[in-house]
Motif scaffolding. Structure first.
Motif, short mmCIF file in Angstrom:
data_model
loop_
_atom_site.label_atom_id
_atom_site.label_comp_id
_atom_site.label_asym_id
_atom_site.label_seq_id
_atom_site.Cartn_x
_atom_site.Cartn_y
_atom_site.Cartn_z
N LEU A 1 -0.44 18.39 -27.94
CA LEU A 1 -0.50 18.27 -29.40
C LEU A 1 -1.94 18.50 -29.85
O LEU A 1 -2.70 17.58 -30.08
CB LEU A 1 -0.02 16.89 -29.84
N THR A 2 -2.29 19.75 -29.97
CA THR A 2 -3.66 20.12 -30.32
C THR A 2 -3.77 20.66 -31.74
O THR A 2 -4.80 21.21 -32.11
CB THR A 2 -4.19 21.18 -29.34
N CYS A 3 -2.72 20.51 -32.54
CA CYS A 3 -2.70 21.08 -33.88
C CYS A 3 -3.37 20.16 -34.90
O CYS A 3 -3.51 20.52 -36.06
CB CYS A 3 -1.27 21.35 -34.32
N GLY A 4 -3.79 18.98 -34.47
CA GLY A 4 -4.43 18.06 -35.41
C GLY A 4 -3.45 17.19 -36.15
O GLY A 4 -3.79 16.55 -37.14
N GLY A 5 -2.21 17.14 -35.70
CA GLY A 5 -1.19 16.36 -36.39
C GLY A 5 -0.83 15.09 -35.66
O GLY A 5 -1.33 14.79 -34.58
N VAL A 6 0.04 14.30 -36.28
CA VAL A 6 0.58 13.08 -35.70
C VAL A 6 2.09 13.16 -35.80
O VAL A 6 2.63 13.51 -36.85
CB VAL A 6 0.08 11.83 -36.45
N VAL A 7 2.75 12.86 -34.70
CA VAL A 7 4.22 12.88 -34.66
C VAL A 7 4.71 11.58 -34.05
O VAL A 7 4.21 11.16 -33.00
CB VAL A 7 4.74 14.07 -33.83
N GLU A 8 5.65 10.93 -34.71
CA GLU A 8 6.33 9.77 -34.12
C GLU A 8 7.80 10.10 -33.95
O GLU A 8 8.44 10.63 -34.86
CB GLU A 8 6.15 8.53 -35.00
N VAL A 9 8.32 9.79 -32.78
CA VAL A 9 9.72 10.07 -32.48
C VAL A 9 10.46 8.79 -32.12
O VAL A 9 9.88 7.88 -31.52
CB VAL A 9 9.87 11.10 -31.34
N LEU A 10 11.71 8.73 -32.53
CA LEU A 10 12.61 7.65 -32.15
C LEU A 10 13.58 8.22 -31.14
O LEU A 10 14.30 9.18 -31.43
CB LEU A 10 13.35 7.12 -33.38
N VAL A 11 13.57 7.65 -29.93
CA VAL A 11 14.41 8.16 -28.84
C VAL A 11 15.55 7.18 -28.61
O VAL A 11 15.32 6.01 -28.28
CB VAL A 11 13.60 8.34 -27.54
N THR A 12 16.78 7.65 -28.79
CA THR A 12 17.94 6.77 -28.67
C THR A 12 18.97 7.36 -27.72
O THR A 12 19.29 8.55 -27.80
CB THR A 12 18.60 6.54 -30.04
N PRO A 13 19.49 6.55 -26.79
CA PRO A 13 20.54 7.02 -25.89
C PRO A 13 21.91 6.88 -26.53
O PRO A 13 22.17 5.95 -27.30
CB PRO A 13 20.40 6.07 -24.70
N VAL A 14 22.77 7.83 -26.25
CA VAL A 14 24.17 7.78 -26.70
C VAL A 14 25.03 7.87 -25.45
O VAL A 14 25.04 8.91 -24.77
CB VAL A 14 24.50 8.93 -27.67
N ALA A 15 25.70 6.79 -25.12
CA ALA A 15 26.44 6.71 -23.86
C ALA A 15 27.54 7.75 -23.79
O ALA A 15 28.11 8.17 -24.80
CB ALA A 15 27.03 5.31 -23.70
N ALA A 16 27.87 8.17 -22.57
CA ALA A 16 28.98 9.09 -22.35
C ALA A 16 30.29 8.42 -22.73
O ALA A 16 30.40 7.19 -22.75
CB ALA A 16 29.01 9.54 -20.90
N ASP A 17 31.27 9.23 -23.05
CA ASP A 17 32.58 8.70 -23.41
C ASP A 17 33.13 7.88 -22.24
O ASP A 17 33.26 8.37 -21.12
CB ASP A 17 33.52 9.85 -23.73
N GLY A 18 33.42 6.59 -22.51
CA GLY A 18 33.93 5.72 -21.47
C GLY A 18 32.88 4.99 -20.67
O GLY A 18 33.20 4.16 -19.84
#
Length: 412
Positions: A89-106
């Motif tokens: 990330l060298t563009c001079g920006g800031v990024v925040e991400v929300l990482v969430t798991p979604v379980a497989a069916d069953g």
């Protein structure tokens, strides 16, 4: 994640488990806006992007970890971090991400509760599946054009806790335009009601953004930040005048994600053979069609007829509508004559100032394709508040939020 709803909806239908990282806050010269998403399934397949390449590798690893431990996490990447160069990330920006798991069916981990959310704090499969299905639209609909985004289905919004206690982080509500909703944030009884009310307001405006609340649903304090992704049907582009330049503009409009309609009173020209890429082809007098069709604040109107008998009655109506853009093709002489005729039918100078004519930016365009690019560039500049000046000759920020999304400073 709704920007990649088509792909994720297919994963849901196939029963796959996956983790999705969504940009929930940006600052500085961040490469992609809030709502951009990268998802990884249990086989390592990835779709989407959160940074255009800058931090994809690090975010991919976060998704893989979330799939393994079932935990929802929020991660920040910024130019001030010691590892900024390491992750790219060298563009001079800031990024925040929300990482969430979604379980497989069953898959029982993390186990869903009766509200459709996962007990471990992240959103459950039921809520995510409903949101993706609503945003993607009917199975097999396919994208309108190469650049079409999710949103061909019903208007819907996904509200998720992006900042707050670990037990609430990532929990989600699916909110529809009529105020109905699915899911449960799992907090105070008033929390869901307030979140639905605030989310519905963002959805009705077609906006993605954030708001802060206390855990009891009041606006006193800011214990929680709720991130809202809105998915609405694509904006309309109505092209009046079935000419060669219109055919090129239809293709560019599709690429930009518009639902494109071509309207012309001449049956011999307004045909599917001439406009195979148009979503709709209408044979009618332009002003009559404009009177009976639906428009909104995202609609763009491109008048390419450059014939007074069509232009004047059409523009008389178009310039009094609350639309995003009205442009008309023609020479400068045609433009001056057009303005005189519009004054004669009662348009004010304030209304005439809304007209972009001659339509397009000065690119030196000659061919229909070049002209279509010129027109599309002006539409983007007007809608996003751009200047149309070469970036090498301006000191303005490269990325503008235009009020459409919240910046990093608003949610950090």
């Amino acid at each position: 994640m709704l920007d990649i709803a088509d792909e994720l909806n297919r994963w849901v239908e196939q029963g796959r488990g996956f983790a999705v990282a969504t940009v929930v806050a940006v600052g500085g010269s961040a490469p992609r806006p809030p709502g951009a998403a990268l998802a990884v399934d249990s086989e390592g397949t990835a779709v989407g992007s959160v940074s255009g390449g800058c931090v994809e590798g690090a975010v991919y690893d976060l998704c893989v970890q979330a799939l393994q431990d079932g935990e929802t996490v929020r991660e920040r990447f910024g130019y001030s971090d010691e590892d900024a160069f390491a992750v790219g990330l060298t563009c001079g920006g800031v990024v925040e991400v929300l990482v969430t798991p979604v379980a497989a069916d069953g898959d029982a981990s993390p186990s869903p509760s009766s509200d459709g959310n996962a007990r471990a704090g992240g959103p459950g499969r039921e809520v995510i599946a409903a949101a993706l299905s609503a945003a993607a639209g009917p199975v097999g609909a396919g994208p309108v054009g190469a650049g079409a985004a999710a949103g061909r289905g019903e208007a819907t919004a996904l509200a998720r806790v992006a900042r707050g206690p670990a037990e609430l982080l990532g929990r989600a509500l699916l909110v529809r335009s009529d105020g109905s909703y699915e899911g449960d944030l799992g907090g105070h009884p008033e929390l869901d009601r307030t979140v639905v009310h605030e989310t519905r307001a963002l959805l009705n405006a077609g906006r993605t953004g954030t708001f802060d609340l206390s855990e009891d649903g009041s606006h006193c304090g800011a214990a929680l930040t709720v991130f809202v992704e809105s998915s609405v049907p694509p904006p309309r582009m109505i092209v009046f005048g079935a000419i060669d330049f219109a055919a090129a503009l239809v293709r560019v409009g599709n690429f930009l994600g518009y639902h494109v309609t071509v309207c012309d009173a001449r049956t011999v020209f307004a045909t599917r053979a001439r406009f195979p890429d148009a979503d709709d082809i209408v044979v009618d007098w332009p002003h009559r069609y404009l009177e009976r069709t639906e428009t909104d604040g995202r609609t763009v109107l491109c008048v390419l007829t450059h014939d007074a008998k069509f232009d004047v009655p059409l523009l008389e109506r178009a310039l009094r509508l609350p639309v995003a853009f009205v442009g008309a093709m023609g020479s400068r002489r045609t433009h001056e004559d057009r303005l005189a005729r519009l004054r004669e039918v009662g348009l004010t100078e304030r209304e005439l100032a809304l007209l972009h004519s001659p339509i397009g930016l000065d690119l030196g365009a000659r061919t229909p394709e070049e002209t279509a690019l010129s027109i599309a560039a002006e539409i983007v500049a007007v809608r996003q508040g751009g200047t149309g000046v070469s970036l090498s000759r301006t000191r303005e920020p490269i990325h503008r939020d235009g009020g459409a999304v919240e910046s990093y400073d608003a949610v950090a």
